[in-house]
Write an enzyme that holds these catalytic residues in place. Sequence first.
Site, mmCIF file in Angstrom:
data_model
loop_
_atom_site.group_PDB
_atom_site.id
_atom_site.type_symbol
_atom_site.label_atom_id
_atom_site.label_comp_id
_atom_site.label_asym_id
_atom_site.label_seq_id
_atom_site.Cartn_x
_atom_site.Cartn_y
_atom_site.Cartn_z
ATOM 1 N N ASP A 1 37.728 35.682 -36.847
ATOM 2 C CA ASP A 1 38.146 36.184 -38.156
ATOM 3 C C ASP A 1 37.607 37.595 -38.398
ATOM 4 O O ASP A 1 38.083 38.303 -39.284
ATOM 5 C CB ASP A 1 37.566 35.285 -39.266
ATOM 6 N N LYS B 1 48.024 27.603 -37.732
ATOM 7 C CA LYS B 1 47.110 28.210 -36.749
ATOM 8 C C LYS B 1 47.033 27.341 -35.499
ATOM 9 O O LYS B 1 47.038 27.844 -34.374
ATOM 10 C CB LYS B 1 45.715 28.396 -37.368
ATOM 11 N N GLN C 1 38.111 27.714 -42.257
ATOM 12 C CA GLN C 1 39.110 28.084 -43.253
ATOM 13 C C GLN C 1 38.460 28.270 -44.624
ATOM 14 O O GLN C 1 37.678 27.429 -45.075
ATOM 15 C CB GLN C 1 40.210 26.999 -43.308
HETATM 16 N N1 GUN Z 1 41.749 31.901 -46.063
HETATM 17 C C1 GUN Z 1 42.709 32.803 -46.397
HETATM 18 N N2 GUN Z 1 42.810 33.751 -45.428
HETATM 19 C C2 GUN Z 1 41.902 33.431 -44.482
HETATM 20 C C3 GUN Z 1 41.548 34.021 -43.243
HETATM 21 O O1 GUN Z 1 42.082 35.045 -42.815
HETATM 22 N N3 GUN Z 1 40.566 33.386 -42.544
HETATM 23 C C4 GUN Z 1 39.947 32.272 -43.004
HETATM 24 N N4 GUN Z 1 38.992 31.733 -42.256
HETATM 25 N N5 GUN Z 1 40.262 31.697 -44.157
HETATM 26 C C5 GUN Z 1 41.234 32.275 -44.882
#
Ligand code: GUN
Length: 287
Positions: free
Chosen positions: A120, A53, A97
């Site tokens: 998100d 990311k 996350q």
């Molecule tokens: N963990 C697995 N997928 C995601 C996601 O799309 N966003 C976040 N914040 N954590 C994750």
Amino acid sequence: MTARLIDGNALARQTRAELATRVADLAASGLRPALAVILVGDDAASQVYVRHKVADCEGVGMRSILDRLPAQTTEAALLARIQALNADATVHGILVQLPLPAHIDTHKVIATIAPSKDVDGFHLANAGALMVGQHGFRPCTPYGCMRMLQSAGIEARGRHAVVVGRSNIVGKPMAMLLLQANATVTICHSATPDLGAFTRQADILVAAVGRRDTIRADMVKPGAVVIDVGMNRNEEGKLCGDVDFDAVREVAGWITPVPGGVGPMTRAMLLVNTLEAAEDAARARAR
Ligand code: GUN
């Protein structure tokens, strides 16, 4: 018949190129889009995701802030960090996350992120906006799946879409987006008896289960569009989805591969949401 591939890598590349131009335009006006990513603990998979990311942001010219907090971080300390980022006008997107360590209440954490920075799309305000068809951030994975359908020229209107999985991150928002696109939507899950009886009716089948080989060839209607959200490992440690790809591609009309399908588009849509958050901030600043 062998299904046509929907190439997530190519579409993500194209999406990032378009974003880079918009980021440069915004930067020229003095605003550099910025995403803050918070990782609590040292879960191996999460570390990889977070690294991607951050690299993706840099790749399109956005700023990224990576906060790595120890696993024993208290809930109060995490909430305080989020509040500081909420108040920081140079930060446009905030992503915590998941999963978080067990001593931290995930719902409380998500509720603390300012909805205008919740790239998100997990905050109740954004989930609610999706539910009632208002403007808001869409969760990146289902949003990316919709872009993939669009790129292949696949109309959801009037088609029967079957979503297998009911998570807040994928299954539920996916169903809402398909409904918004005028599909007739069925949601299946772990307690659905005779899953194949439902999936065989699907013109568009979305598999978001988290278990490999859940969707076999005899569960797919000939010519159907199959979107594989799964991210699993087979016994040789190779990445695979929820769909028995080699067999299903001989039945389906369209299919997304794993890797190289939904995954890259999920990452690209996080950048789309972050840029939109920054553009919203620029508009608010101009008012
Ligand atoms: N963990 C697995 N997928 C995601 C996601 O799309 N966003 C976040 N914040 N954590 C994750």
